[in-house]
Design an enzyme around this catalytic site. Structure first.
Site, PDB file in Angstrom:
ATOM      1  CE1 TYR A  14      -3.719   2.276   0.578  1.00  0.00           C
ATOM      2  CE2 TYR A  14      -2.928   2.732   2.777  1.00  0.00           C
ATOM      3  CZ  TYR A  14      -3.717   3.162   1.902  1.00  0.00           C
ATOM      4  OH  TYR A  14      -4.706   4.105   1.962  1.00  0.00           O
ATOM      5  CE1 TYR A 168      -6.156  -4.157   7.918  1.00  0.00           C
ATOM      6  CE2 TYR A 168      -6.917  -1.806   8.117  1.00  0.00           C
ATOM      7  CZ  TYR A 168      -5.787  -2.573   8.251  1.00  0.00           C
ATOM      8  OH  TYR A 168      -4.661  -2.181   8.777  1.00  0.00           O
ATOM      9  CG  HIS A 169     -10.526   0.768   7.543  1.00  0.00           C
ATOM     10  ND1 HIS A 169     -10.739   0.267   6.273  1.00  0.00           N
ATOM     11  CD2 HIS A 169      -9.167   1.264   7.606  1.00  0.00           C
ATOM     12  CE1 HIS A 169      -9.399   0.740   5.429  1.00  0.00           C
ATOM     13  NE2 HIS A 169      -8.509   1.263   6.518  1.00  0.00           N
ATOM     14  CE  LYS A 534      -9.460  12.255  14.663  1.00  0.00           C
ATOM     15  NZ  LYS A 534      -8.186  11.403  14.414  1.00  0.00           N
ATOM     16  CG  ASP A 538      -6.451  11.553  11.525  1.00  0.00           C
ATOM     17  OD1 ASP A 538      -6.685  10.339  11.101  1.00  0.00           O
ATOM     18  OD2 ASP A 538      -6.424  11.327  12.684  1.00  0.00           O
ATOM     19  CG  HIS A 540      -7.514   6.485  10.897  1.00  0.00           C
ATOM     20  ND1 HIS A 540      -7.283   7.202   9.687  1.00  0.00           N
ATOM     21  CD2 HIS A 540      -7.564   5.123  10.604  1.00  0.00           C
ATOM     22  CE1 HIS A 540      -6.939   6.119   8.884  1.00  0.00           C
ATOM     23  NE2 HIS A 540      -7.169   4.980   9.200  1.00  0.00           N
TER      24      HIS A 540
END
Length: 661
Positions: A14, A168-169, A534, A538, A540
């Site tokens: 990646y 995945y996340h 935040k 971003d 996440h």
């Protein structure tokens, strides 16, 4: 008699950073080393539909991926890489239609017909509301874009995977194997039902839609359980495609998946241990032939420290190559068939996942479960439970909470040299590039193309043709997204924090911190208020959510407004809520730009007694600079003790208000 081994899976890393030209050079180097597919990482402005010169792009350009705002950048990204021979995976969701359109036009300019293109657009917007946070539009409008892309590719790019359902996340956000199975399959049902209901695909071609759906799955270090999860995925997909959608061709029912193994479990402490973690995680998705990944990409050993260097990525590629070409794994059938232990575990996972799917379907499906906040809250709860097990020592993480004694590591003797630093000029160069691009195009043609996008968005017509026209006219990702924002509106997903408790019972340490919070609040004239922010793009949010949950457990009043805020918005919230501390969470590398902006804003507003706490993937040298500039504390993944962090936060509040510590 010699055995003809199976073909290995597609091997990817990646990658993407700084600029299209630098990423192109990296791709060509990786391909020369034996990598067999490309996996493109786009930067956050590209993912969230902003040009490099937008205010929200500050500090984010070229950090976690490559900026590709317009067709010229896409051309440079794949210069001297024949797209007719390439299998390209693009990790892109909200703006997936735009990036696919640019890829198609770039390929046509190479003389490659769209029908010859092979690859994948992730395009799983539902998980963005739950984990990575790079959504743009509301769920219904986003699902419409996904539906249009699927219908278009089935008819025009038949070898393309238009949707890569990405559990995945979900695991990174805290999902258990059962939740990962259930939420991924619920997403698949939501999308396939939407495509069916749209009427864009003839009934006799619907099998082709099902056959082009792929999955992108996580694999943790509990590799037996993860391997069973993969077998469970295959069994459930077989049942859903056969029973719900009537797919008769076994090839179209095949569960096709790629993997990036778990980054959540990689540690900043003793990071050399991450190599064996990565190998074990890879085994979970390669050992079982009947549930083997079609493509694998591995993180690098130092991802908890910062951006991996080309050498680190090469190391991860070599892990795959040793398994595929030196071991005898590919010479045998499935070595787990007939195992009572494996079958029992698969049965258990399938049963649990079906029960969870029934709950989601009873709510109205995946979209309804996103809008209500149910799925997000379940993930935040699971993640809080996992963190609590690590803190208590019940869940052992070698080098982090057990076996912490260590010899000095030659890998991290020079931490600043152990990671790659993105080109510091990347943002300025990208801004200059996009402004030059705009100055050299036919603006009237761009305006007309964007107007057509808006008009089509107000109808039920497929948006792909209008998007292709906008690409050819020279529009940018920010302009295309802005045109659709005017029609679809924007969206703020539920944070999942409300109602979640991080600890079932408060032990002596948390009880002591609660008393400290209560006493300090009394001394300052009210309950302590903690703003969790935040800044930037971003998305996440896992760490920010866990900080918010534990702060509330510790007795703070918590203000958490979710992701994607400007420094000005964070400062305004701090003033309006009269907070005692501001905590900033940044994992994208933009901390050296955005933290000082918040710091200056608080000072200008007169909040000089409000300390700033920063957490995220922050290199050691940057942490020292921030603290030298007056940031009260910097926390990174090695600081796993949330209760200890809360105690430190109270100490910083006391210091800032001249109270004894």
């Amino acid at each position: 008699m010699s055995v003809q081994p199976d073909r290995p899976w597609v091997m990817r890393t990646y990658a993407g950073h700084s600029s299209a030209a630098e990423s192109n050079a990296l791709y060509r180097r990786n391909l020369s080393k034996g990598q067999t597919g490309l996996s493109v990482a786009f930067d956050l402005p590209t993912q969230t539909g902003y040009d490099p010169d937008h205010v929200l792009s500050r500090g984010e350009v070229g950090k976690v991926g490559v900026p590709i705002p317009h067709l010229g950048a896409m051309r440079r990204l794949f210069e001297d890489i024949p797209l007719s021979e390439m299998n390209t995976s693009m990790t892109i969701n909200a703006t997936a239609m735009w990036l696919l359109a640019m890829y198609q036009v770039a390929a046509e300019e190479q003389g490659v017909d769209a029908s010859a293109l092979a690859g994948t657009t992730q395009n799983d917007i539902i998980k963005e509301y739950l984990s990575r946070g790079t959504y743009v539009f509301p769920p219904e409008a986003s699902l419409r874009l996904t539906t249009d892309m699927i219908a278009y590719t089935v008819a025009n790019i038949p070898k393309w995977n238009p949707l890569n359902i990405c559990s995945y996340h979900l695991q990174e956000a805290g999902a258990t194997p059962v939740q990962e199975l259930a939420f991924a399959m619920s997403t698949a049902i939501a999308v396939l039902d939407a495509v069916k209901d749209s009427g864009q695909v003839p009934e006799d071609q619907f099998e082709q839609v099902v056959g082009r759906i792929s999955f992108f799955v996580n694999a943790g270090v509990r590799f037996v359980e993860e391997m069973c999860k993969m077998r469970a995925f295959g069994r459930m997909w077989e049942e859903i495609t056969r029973d719900r959608y009537g797919v008769t061709d076994p090839k179209m029912r095949r569960f096709r998946y790629g993997v990036q193994v778990n980054s959540l479990g990689l540690t900043e402490a003793q990071p050399e241990n991450n190599v064996q973690r990565i190998v074990l995680e890879m085994l979970g998705v390669t050992l079982s032939k009947n549930a083997r990944a079609r493509a694998v990409q591995l993180p690098a050993w130092n991802e908890a420290l910062g951006l991996p260097r080309p050498w680190d990525q090469q190391w991860s590629l070599r892990l795959q190559q040793v398994l595929a070409y030196e071991s005898d794994l590919l010479e045998y059938g499935d070595i787990f068939d007939g195992s009572h232990v494996i079958e029992a575990k698969v049965d258990e996972l399938v049963e649990g996942a079906k029960a969870e799917m029934d709950r989601v379907q009873a709510m109205g499906g995946a979209v309804a479960a996103v809008v209500s906040g149910y799925m997000k809250q379940e993930l935040v709860t699971s993640h809080a439970e996992r963190r609590a097990r690590i803190e208590s020592g019940e869940m052992k993480v070698v080098g982090l909470n057990s076996f912490v004694e260590t010899e000095p590591s030659p890998l991290t003797a020079d931490l600043d040299a152990a990671i790659m630093v993105a080109d510091p000029k990347a943002e300025a160069n990208a801004i200059a590039d996009v402004q030059q691009w705009r100055s050299q195009r036919d603006q009237a043609a761009v305006d007309a193309a964007l107007e057509a996008v808006q008009q089509q968005a107000k109808t039920d017509e497929n948006l792909m043709a209008a998007t292709l026209d906008a690409v050819r006219a020279g529009a940018t990702v920010g302009e295309w997204s802005a045109a659709l924002r005017e029609v679809f509106g924007e969206y703020r997903a539920p944070t999942g924090v409300a109602g979640v408790s991080g600890v079932a019972e408060a032990g002596s340490e948390l009880t002591a911190v609660r008393e400290k919070v209560r006493q300090t609040g009394e001394e300052l004239g009210g309950r302590l208020r903690f703003l969790v922010g935040k800044p930037g793009l971003d998305g996440h949010s896992n760490g920010a959510e866990q900080v918010a949950v534990r702060a509330r457990d510790a007795g703070f009043e918590v203000i958490y407004q979710g992701i994607r805020l400007t420094p000005e918005q964070i400062v305004a919230a701090a003033v309006a809520e009269d907070v005692h501390v501001v905590g900033l969470s940044i994992l994208s590398g933009s901390h050296m730009e955005l933290v000082p902006d918040v710091q200056k804003g608080l000072a200008d507003a007169g909040l000089t007694n409000v300390p700033i706490i920063v957490g995220g993937i922050i290199p050691d040298s940057d942490g020292r600079k921030l603290e030298a500039a007056g940031i009260a504390a910097v926390f990174t993944p090695k600081d796993f003790g949330m209760t200890d962090i809360m105690s430190r936060v109270v100490d910083e509040i006391r210091k800032a208000n001249d109270l004894p510590v």
